[in-house]
Design an enzyme around this catalytic site. Sequence first.
Site, PDB file in Angstrom:
ATOM      1  N   ARG A  46      19.537 -13.162   6.458  1.00 30.76           N
ATOM      2  CA  ARG A  46      20.025 -14.191   5.529  1.00 30.76           C
ATOM      3  C   ARG A  46      21.312 -13.729   4.832  1.00 30.76           C
ATOM      4  O   ARG A  46      22.298 -14.453   4.765  1.00 30.76           O
ATOM      5  CB  ARG A  46      18.941 -14.503   4.496  1.00 30.76           C
ATOM      6  CG  ARG A  46      19.377 -15.481   3.444  1.00 30.76           C
ATOM      7  CD  ARG A  46      18.295 -15.695   2.425  1.00 30.76           C
ATOM      8  NE  ARG A  46      17.933 -14.473   1.702  1.00 30.76           N
ATOM      9  CZ  ARG A  46      17.141 -14.430   0.647  1.00 30.76           C
ATOM     10  NH1 ARG A  46      16.593 -15.541   0.202  1.00 30.76           N
ATOM     11  NH2 ARG A  46      16.861 -13.289   0.045  1.00 30.76           N
ATOM     12  N   SER A 141       2.014  -1.609  12.035  1.00 27.24           N
ATOM     13  CA  SER A 141       1.715  -0.592  11.022  1.00 27.24           C
ATOM     14  C   SER A 141       2.444   0.709  11.323  1.00 27.24           C
ATOM     15  O   SER A 141       2.673   1.057  12.467  1.00 27.24           O
ATOM     16  CB  SER A 141       0.221  -0.307  10.960  1.00 27.24           C
ATOM     17  OG  SER A 141      -0.002   0.762  10.058  1.00 27.24           O
ATOM     18  N   LYS A 198      -4.828  -6.231  11.576  1.00 31.74           N
ATOM     19  CA  LYS A 198      -3.910  -5.466  10.718  1.00 31.74           C
ATOM     20  C   LYS A 198      -4.403  -5.472   9.273  1.00 31.74           C
ATOM     21  O   LYS A 198      -4.307  -4.470   8.553  1.00 31.74           O
ATOM     22  CB  LYS A 198      -2.495  -6.061  10.814  1.00 31.74           C
ATOM     23  CG  LYS A 198      -1.492  -5.474   9.798  1.00 31.74           C
ATOM     24  CD  LYS A 198      -1.186  -4.021  10.093  1.00 31.74           C
ATOM     25  CE  LYS A 198      -0.360  -3.241   9.097  1.00 31.74           C
ATOM     26  NZ  LYS A 198       0.448  -3.806   8.118  1.00 31.74           N
ATOM     27  N   HIS A 201      -7.116  -3.034   8.973  1.00 32.51           N
ATOM     28  CA  HIS A 201      -6.476  -1.710   8.981  1.00 32.51           C
ATOM     29  C   HIS A 201      -5.998  -1.368   7.578  1.00 32.51           C
ATOM     30  O   HIS A 201      -6.243  -0.274   7.061  1.00 32.51           O
ATOM     31  CB  HIS A 201      -5.293  -1.711   9.962  1.00 32.51           C
ATOM     32  CG  HIS A 201      -4.335  -0.573   9.763  1.00 32.51           C
ATOM     33  ND1 HIS A 201      -3.415  -0.547   8.724  1.00 32.51           N
ATOM     34  CD2 HIS A 201      -4.164   0.594  10.433  1.00 32.51           C
ATOM     35  CE1 HIS A 201      -2.729   0.577   8.780  1.00 32.51           C
ATOM     36  NE2 HIS A 201      -3.160   1.275   9.808  1.00 32.51           N
ATOM     37  N   ASN A 202      -5.316  -2.297   6.944  1.00 31.60           N
ATOM     38  CA  ASN A 202      -4.779  -2.014   5.612  1.00 31.60           C
ATOM     39  C   ASN A 202      -5.897  -1.806   4.588  1.00 31.60           C
ATOM     40  O   ASN A 202      -5.779  -0.963   3.704  1.00 31.60           O
ATOM     41  CB  ASN A 202      -3.871  -3.161   5.148  1.00 31.60           C
ATOM     42  CG  ASN A 202      -2.500  -3.078   5.779  1.00 31.60           C
ATOM     43  OD1 ASN A 202      -2.347  -2.548   6.867  1.00 31.60           O
ATOM     44  ND2 ASN A 202      -1.490  -3.611   5.114  1.00 31.60           N
ATOM     45  N   GLU A 205      -7.151   1.516   5.020  1.00 29.15           N
ATOM     46  CA  GLU A 205      -6.129   2.427   4.471  1.00 29.15           C
ATOM     47  C   GLU A 205      -6.323   2.593   2.951  1.00 29.15           C
ATOM     48  O   GLU A 205      -6.263   3.712   2.434  1.00 29.15           O
ATOM     49  CB  GLU A 205      -4.751   1.837   4.806  1.00 29.15           C
ATOM     50  CG  GLU A 205      -3.560   2.554   4.235  1.00 29.15           C
ATOM     51  CD  GLU A 205      -2.273   1.758   4.543  1.00 29.15           C
ATOM     52  OE1 GLU A 205      -2.098   1.301   5.691  1.00 29.15           O
ATOM     53  OE2 GLU A 205      -1.462   1.578   3.614  1.00 29.15           O
TER      54      GLU A 205
HETATM   55  P1  NBP Z   1      10.674  -7.343   2.814  1.00 30.26           P
HETATM   56  O1  NBP Z   1       9.245  -7.717   2.874  1.00 30.26           O
HETATM   57  O2  NBP Z   1      11.192  -6.701   1.593  1.00 30.26           O
HETATM   58  O3  NBP Z   1      11.547  -8.665   3.118  1.00 30.26           O
HETATM   59  C1  NBP Z   1      12.942  -8.606   3.062  1.00 30.26           C
HETATM   60  C2  NBP Z   1      13.559  -9.415   4.178  1.00 30.26           C
HETATM   61  O4  NBP Z   1      13.193 -10.794   4.039  1.00 30.26           O
HETATM   62  C3  NBP Z   1      15.080  -9.368   4.111  1.00 30.26           C
HETATM   63  O5  NBP Z   1      15.594  -9.362   5.413  1.00 30.26           O
HETATM   64  C4  NBP Z   1      15.409 -10.658   3.380  1.00 30.26           C
HETATM   65  O6  NBP Z   1      16.722 -11.117   3.593  1.00 30.26           O
HETATM   66  C5  NBP Z   1      14.408 -11.571   4.003  1.00 30.26           C
HETATM   67  N1  NBP Z   1      14.271 -12.835   3.276  1.00 30.26           N
HETATM   68  C6  NBP Z   1      13.807 -13.098   2.034  1.00 30.26           C
HETATM   69 BR1  NBP Z   1      13.192 -11.830   0.854  1.00 30.26          BR
HETATM   70  N2  NBP Z   1      13.841 -14.378   1.694  1.00 30.26           N
HETATM   71  C7  NBP Z   1      14.369 -14.989   2.776  1.00 30.26           C
HETATM   72  C8  NBP Z   1      14.660 -16.338   3.063  1.00 30.26           C
HETATM   73  N3  NBP Z   1      14.398 -17.304   2.183  1.00 30.26           N
HETATM   74  N4  NBP Z   1      15.197 -16.624   4.267  1.00 30.26           N
HETATM   75  C9  NBP Z   1      15.454 -15.659   5.171  1.00 30.26           C
HETATM   76  N5  NBP Z   1      15.188 -14.355   4.953  1.00 30.26           N
HETATM   77  C10 NBP Z   1      14.655 -14.017   3.773  1.00 30.26           C
HETATM   78  O7  NBP Z   1      11.064  -6.438   4.090  1.00 30.26           O
HETATM   79  P2  NBP Z   1      10.298  -5.184   4.733  1.00 30.26           P
HETATM   80  O8  NBP Z   1       9.799  -4.238   3.700  1.00 30.26           O
HETATM   81  O9  NBP Z   1      11.196  -4.696   5.803  1.00 30.26           O
HETATM   82  O10 NBP Z   1       9.005  -5.846   5.388  1.00 30.26           O
HETATM   83  C11 NBP Z   1       9.099  -6.871   6.371  1.00 30.26           C
HETATM   84  C12 NBP Z   1       7.697  -7.325   6.698  1.00 30.26           C
HETATM   85  O11 NBP Z   1       6.957  -6.217   7.234  1.00 30.26           O
HETATM   86  C13 NBP Z   1       6.891  -7.794   5.486  1.00 30.26           C
HETATM   87  O12 NBP Z   1       6.008  -8.798   5.873  1.00 30.26           O
HETATM   88  C14 NBP Z   1       6.117  -6.569   5.079  1.00 30.26           C
HETATM   89  O13 NBP Z   1       4.956  -6.870   4.345  1.00 30.26           O
HETATM   90  C15 NBP Z   1       5.801  -5.970   6.433  1.00 30.26           C
HETATM   91  N6  NBP Z   1       5.554  -4.530   6.437  1.00 30.26           N
HETATM   92  C16 NBP Z   1       6.277  -3.697   5.694  1.00 30.26           C
HETATM   93  C17 NBP Z   1       6.030  -2.332   5.735  1.00 30.26           C
HETATM   94  C18 NBP Z   1       6.848  -1.375   4.946  1.00 30.26           C
HETATM   95  O14 NBP Z   1       6.551  -0.174   4.993  1.00 30.26           O
HETATM   96  N7  NBP Z   1       7.872  -1.818   4.237  1.00 30.26           N
HETATM   97  C19 NBP Z   1       5.036  -1.844   6.564  1.00 30.26           C
HETATM   98  C20 NBP Z   1       4.326  -2.722   7.347  1.00 30.26           C
HETATM   99  C21 NBP Z   1       4.596  -4.072   7.278  1.00 30.26           C
HETATM  100  P3  NBP Z   1      17.887 -10.710   2.548  1.00 30.26           P
HETATM  101  O15 NBP Z   1      18.398  -9.395   3.005  1.00 30.26           O
HETATM  102  O16 NBP Z   1      18.871 -11.800   2.700  1.00 30.26           O
HETATM  103  O17 NBP Z   1      17.273 -10.669   1.182  1.00 30.26           O
END
Ligand code: NBP
Length: 496
Positions: A46, A141, A198, A201-202, A205
């Site tokens: 975005r 994960s 998943k 799993h969480n 965790e």
């Molecule tokens: P986030 O969960 O923090 O999401 C950020 C992303 O969502 C950015 O690319 C952001 O774009 C985009 N976004 C948002 Br906020 N609002 C938007 C909108 N209205 N339209 C389009 N894009 C939008 O990212 P993450 O931590 O990388 O996690 C991604 C997914 O993976 C989540 O579901 C998370 O729960 C899951 N997950 C995360 C982890 C971890 O360790 N972080 C582990 C396992 C799973 P922007 O840059 O323009 O704001």
Amino acid sequence: MTDATSPSPERSSDGRDVGLVGLAVMGQNLVLNLAEHGYRVSVYNRTTETTDEFVARQEFGDHIVGYETIEQMVASLSRPRRIILLVKAGVVVDKVIESLTPFLDDGDIIIDGGNSLYTDSTRRQTALADHGIHFVGAGVSGGEEGARNGPSIMPGGASQAWPHIKDMLQAISAKAGPGQDEPCCDWVGPEGAGHYVKMIHNGIEYGDMQVLAEAYALMSAQGQSNSEMATTFDQWNQGRLKSYLVEITSEILAHTDDDGVSTIDVILDAAGQKGTGKWTVISAMELGQPMMLVAEAVGARMVSSFVETRAQAQQLLPGPTDGAGSDLELTLDDIGDAIYAAKLISYAQGFMTLDAASSEFEWNLDLGSVAKLWRAGCIIRAVFLDDIARAYAEQPDLENLLFDPFFVDALSSAVGGLRRTVVAATAAGLAVPAYASALTFYDGFRTARGSANLIQAQRDYFGAHTYERLDKPRGEWFHTDWVGSGGAAVSGSYSA
Ligand code: NBP
């Protein structure tokens, strides 16, 4: 499980291999993983500056190309188009799907790799099927490191998509097994099955982390230094407790800030949570499954967040001794046994819930295959997942993990330590909710004749809810007129 061979992705001359929306921490790392495995990835975020910075910084050349609009990104892809979403879970996923669909055609595939609620994935699969689009809810994960070097991937949803995404997802997933060549990625089931697995799993965790935090609390109370505890966790990581979480706990306890102070000692003891533990417990309750250790872990995080209130309570509410824990005399073997036994019980509860979900939603989950998916790449990876996988391989209809001979033996040897740990901690006024819950479940589960007869009598007394009798066949229901004249019981047969 299917063997994954690495990367010589099938190429279509007219387009790029895969698209990815969402370049936060997970998205960026998964793109790098895909590119490293030879896939040509089209990326969109975005906020365009994020895309530009990422593409400029990465080292895979035109294997990774950024696009300013979703339309351009979609147009760059070969058919069927494969698009991975790694955006914030919840309404954002719906918004992104809404902006994608006008540019997609029959047979195109959307893979949601975020932590979406499984019911949302079921809804999205149904809605997108009306447009001829195959939706896959894929649990991923392993956090940032897993996304980059090989996560555990749990895909479910439209099975027509699987032949088109299998090689790619298995190539980038973690590998396990004797030859380290079995992908921790396989088709889980229809609808939201991937995200459900998943979610469980969480939840597990959360439980594992609480189990380790309680060991840390007990050892601290017994006067062990952080470096001594780091050594203990490291030793535990050489044997039956070998797991990612035990390994990082050892590293955390050994870590010092630049000024030499133990980092763990300056971290506020208030745990955050994003909701997947709570979802797990809600679903387990809905399915009638006592996933109580995870429930306690979620509750313990909630109690931890009452920082000021706990400080007040410490002044007001007496414990059994003046210095909680000062009279603890637990051996490290007892605490190690408590960790092990509590984990065995927690995983048994988790697989009971998976089994119940499989029946309720008609997903036909292969529980042994689920255990295999968690052997590497994910946060709960641990050696004893091999034992769970083996248990289900040997007895696919195993009624309960705790009936498997390995679990019977393992619990028989460890439950004494768990019991001593719970008794000592409770006597000392130290909270061990995960251990106590595990032990209570264990004792309740192995009690053939419990006390629920009294609960049934109470229910019948105040609500005429009826009860079954030991001297009559199951399925026949009786009611007693508990306060009738002369106290005489009036019983009869009722339909359930
Ligand atoms: P986030 O969960 O923090 O999401 C950020 C992303 O969502 C950015 O690319 C952001 O774009 C985009 N976004 C948002 Br906020 N609002 C938007 C909108 N209205 N339209 C389009 N894009 C939008 O990212 P993450 O931590 O990388 O996690 C991604 C997914 O993976 C989540 O579901 C998370 O729960 C899951 N997950 C995360 C982890 C971890 O360790 N972080 C582990 C396992 C799973 P922007 O840059 O323009 O704001």
